[in-house]
Write a protein that holds these residues in place. Structure first.
Motif, PDB file in Angstrom:
ATOM      1  N   LYS A   1      -4.170   0.926  -9.815  1.00 14.69           N
ATOM      2  CA  LYS A   1      -4.462  -0.508  -9.682  1.00 14.69           C
ATOM      3  C   LYS A   1      -3.557  -1.343 -10.580  1.00 14.69           C
ATOM      4  CE  LYS A   1      -8.006   0.271  -7.017  1.00 14.69           C
ATOM      5  NZ  LYS A   1      -7.737   0.369  -5.637  1.00 14.69           N
ATOM      6  N   ARG A   2      -2.763  -0.681 -11.415  1.00 18.48           N
ATOM      7  CA  ARG A   2      -1.910  -1.394 -12.357  1.00 18.48           C
ATOM      8  C   ARG A   2      -0.475  -1.454 -11.855  1.00 18.48           C
ATOM      9  NH1 ARG A   2      -2.517   1.700 -17.732  1.00 18.48           N
ATOM     10  NH2 ARG A   2      -2.368   3.414 -16.270  1.00 18.48           N
ATOM     11  N   GLY A   3       0.250  -2.441 -12.343  1.00 16.67           N
ATOM     12  CA  GLY A   3       1.674  -2.533 -12.062  1.00 16.67           C
ATOM     13  C   GLY A   3       2.005  -3.244 -10.764  1.00 16.67           C
ATOM     14  N   ARG A   4       3.296  -3.330 -10.525  1.00 20.63           N
ATOM     15  CA  ARG A   4       3.781  -3.981  -9.312  1.00 20.63           C
ATOM     16  C   ARG A   4       3.665  -3.039  -8.129  1.00 20.63           C
ATOM     17  NH1 ARG A   4       9.622  -6.031 -11.027  1.00 20.63           N
ATOM     18  NH2 ARG A   4       9.985  -4.082  -9.961  1.00 20.63           N
ATOM     19  N   PRO A   5       3.574  -3.593  -6.929  1.00 23.36           N
ATOM     20  CA  PRO A   5       3.564  -2.722  -5.735  1.00 23.36           C
ATOM     21  C   PRO A   5       4.875  -1.951  -5.631  1.00 23.36           C
ATOM     22  CG  PRO A   5       2.886  -4.949  -5.169  1.00 23.36           C
ATOM     23  CD  PRO A   5       3.366  -4.995  -6.592  1.00 23.36           C
ATOM     24  N   THR A   6       4.780  -0.714  -5.193  1.00 25.85           N
ATOM     25  CA  THR A   6       5.961   0.137  -5.049  1.00 25.85           C
ATOM     26  C   THR A   6       6.633  -0.117  -3.705  1.00 25.85           C
ATOM     27  OG1 THR A   6       4.712   1.893  -3.966  1.00 25.85           O
ATOM     28  CG2 THR A   6       4.836   1.969  -6.359  1.00 25.85           C
ATOM     29  N   LEU A   7       7.781   0.490  -3.540  1.00 28.42           N
ATOM     30  CA  LEU A   7       8.386   0.596  -2.213  1.00 28.42           C
ATOM     31  C   LEU A   7       7.410   1.406  -1.375  1.00 28.42           C
ATOM     32  CD1 LEU A   7      11.019   0.371  -0.442  1.00 28.42           C
ATOM     33  CD2 LEU A   7      11.617   2.605  -1.351  1.00 28.42           C
ATOM     34  N   ALA A   8       7.263   1.072  -0.134  1.00 30.79           N
ATOM     35  CA  ALA A   8       6.338   1.818   0.724  1.00 30.79           C
ATOM     36  C   ALA A   8       6.670   3.306   0.662  1.00 30.79           C
ATOM     37  CB  ALA A   8       6.411   1.312   2.152  1.00 30.79           C
ATOM     38  N   ILE A   9       5.699   4.125   0.355  1.00 24.76           N
ATOM     39  CA  ILE A   9       5.921   5.562   0.162  1.00 24.76           C
ATOM     40  C   ILE A   9       6.445   6.217   1.437  1.00 24.76           C
ATOM     41  CG2 ILE A   9       3.576   6.328   0.681  1.00 24.76           C
ATOM     42  CD1 ILE A   9       5.690   7.697  -2.166  1.00 24.76           C
ATOM     43  N   GLN A  10       6.020   5.730   2.597  1.00 25.96           N
ATOM     44  CA  GLN A  10       6.545   6.258   3.866  1.00 25.96           C
ATOM     45  C   GLN A  10       8.057   6.041   3.934  1.00 25.96           C
ATOM     46  OE1 GLN A  10       5.449   7.686   6.680  1.00 25.96           O
ATOM     47  NE2 GLN A  10       3.239   7.689   6.427  1.00 25.96           N
ATOM     48  N   THR A  11       8.517   4.859   3.575  1.00 27.85           N
ATOM     49  CA  THR A  11       9.944   4.545   3.605  1.00 27.85           C
ATOM     50  C   THR A  11      10.702   5.423   2.619  1.00 27.85           C
ATOM     51  OG1 THR A  11       9.492   2.273   4.255  1.00 27.85           O
ATOM     52  CG2 THR A  11      11.642   2.697   3.293  1.00 27.85           C
ATOM     53  N   TYR A  12      10.163   5.560   1.422  1.00 23.89           N
ATOM     54  CA  TYR A  12      10.818   6.371   0.394  1.00 23.89           C
ATOM     55  C   TYR A  12      10.962   7.827   0.844  1.00 23.89           C
ATOM     56  CZ  TYR A  12      11.694   8.834  -3.926  1.00 23.89           C
ATOM     57  OH  TYR A  12      12.230   9.653  -4.880  1.00 23.89           O
ATOM     58  N   LEU A  13       9.904   8.410   1.362  1.00 22.41           N
ATOM     59  CA  LEU A  13       9.966   9.808   1.793  1.00 22.41           C
ATOM     60  C   LEU A  13      10.960  10.007   2.934  1.00 22.41           C
ATOM     61  CD1 LEU A  13       6.193  10.781   1.654  1.00 22.41           C
ATOM     62  CD2 LEU A  13       8.011  11.486   0.092  1.00 22.41           C
ATOM     63  N   ARG A  14      11.015   9.065   3.832  1.00 23.90           N
ATOM     64  CA  ARG A  14      11.950   9.151   4.951  1.00 23.90           C
ATOM     65  C   ARG A  14      13.402   9.028   4.471  1.00 23.90           C
ATOM     66  NH1 ARG A  14       9.176   8.098   9.949  1.00 23.90           N
ATOM     67  NH2 ARG A  14       6.952   8.087   9.499  1.00 23.90           N
ATOM     68  N   LEU A  15      13.633   8.126   3.523  1.00 24.81           N
ATOM     69  CA  LEU A  15      14.971   8.002   2.949  1.00 24.81           C
ATOM     70  C   LEU A  15      15.386   9.288   2.238  1.00 24.81           C
ATOM     71  CD1 LEU A  15      14.775   4.387   1.507  1.00 24.81           C
ATOM     72  CD2 LEU A  15      16.367   5.173   3.274  1.00 24.81           C
ATOM     73  N   MET A  16      14.466   9.871   1.493  1.00 24.02           N
ATOM     74  CA  MET A  16      14.785  11.106   0.772  1.00 24.02           C
ATOM     75  C   MET A  16      14.999  12.276   1.723  1.00 24.02           C
ATOM     76  SD  MET A  16      15.201  10.328  -2.303  1.00 24.02           S
ATOM     77  CE  MET A  16      15.813   8.745  -1.751  1.00 24.02           C
TER      78      MET A  16
END
Length: 94
Positions: free
Chosen positions: A50-65
């Motif tokens: 619940k803390r911090g800024r929103p991340t890059l969408a994890i779906q997008t990150y996994l697909r890029l990787m």
């Protein structure tokens, strides 16, 4: 805060013809796996906060990787290739 998907409306959905929006066989299979909620569950449990800024969408990150590893690209090359390829952009949900 962990974001699973980027829910932003995409204008490409309405402009591109259907023939361009279909993924190649390999990417379609990986897309099916990555869309499975069972696959995403460990990421959601580990990185959901619940803390911090929103991340890059994890779906997008996994697909890029996936693309980076599969085609043995560096980060700069990956960014250039994804920027140049409509198919890769659709696969990464960008």
């Amino acid at each position: 805060m962990l974001r699973i998907r980027d829910n932003q409306i995409n204008i490409w959905e309405s402009i591109l013809p259907e023939s361009v929006k279909t993924l190649p066989v390999e990417l379609a299979k990986v897309d099916e796996i990555l869309n499975d909620p069972r696959f995403m569950k460990p990421f959601f449990e580990r990185f959901n906060t619940k803390r911090g800024r929103p991340t890059l969408a994890i779906q997008t990150y996994l697909r890029l990787m996936y693309l980076k590893q599969r085609y043995q690209l560096g980060y700069e090359s990956l960014v250039k290739e994804v920027g140049d390829s409509i198919t890769w952009r659709l696969f990464c949900q960008i």
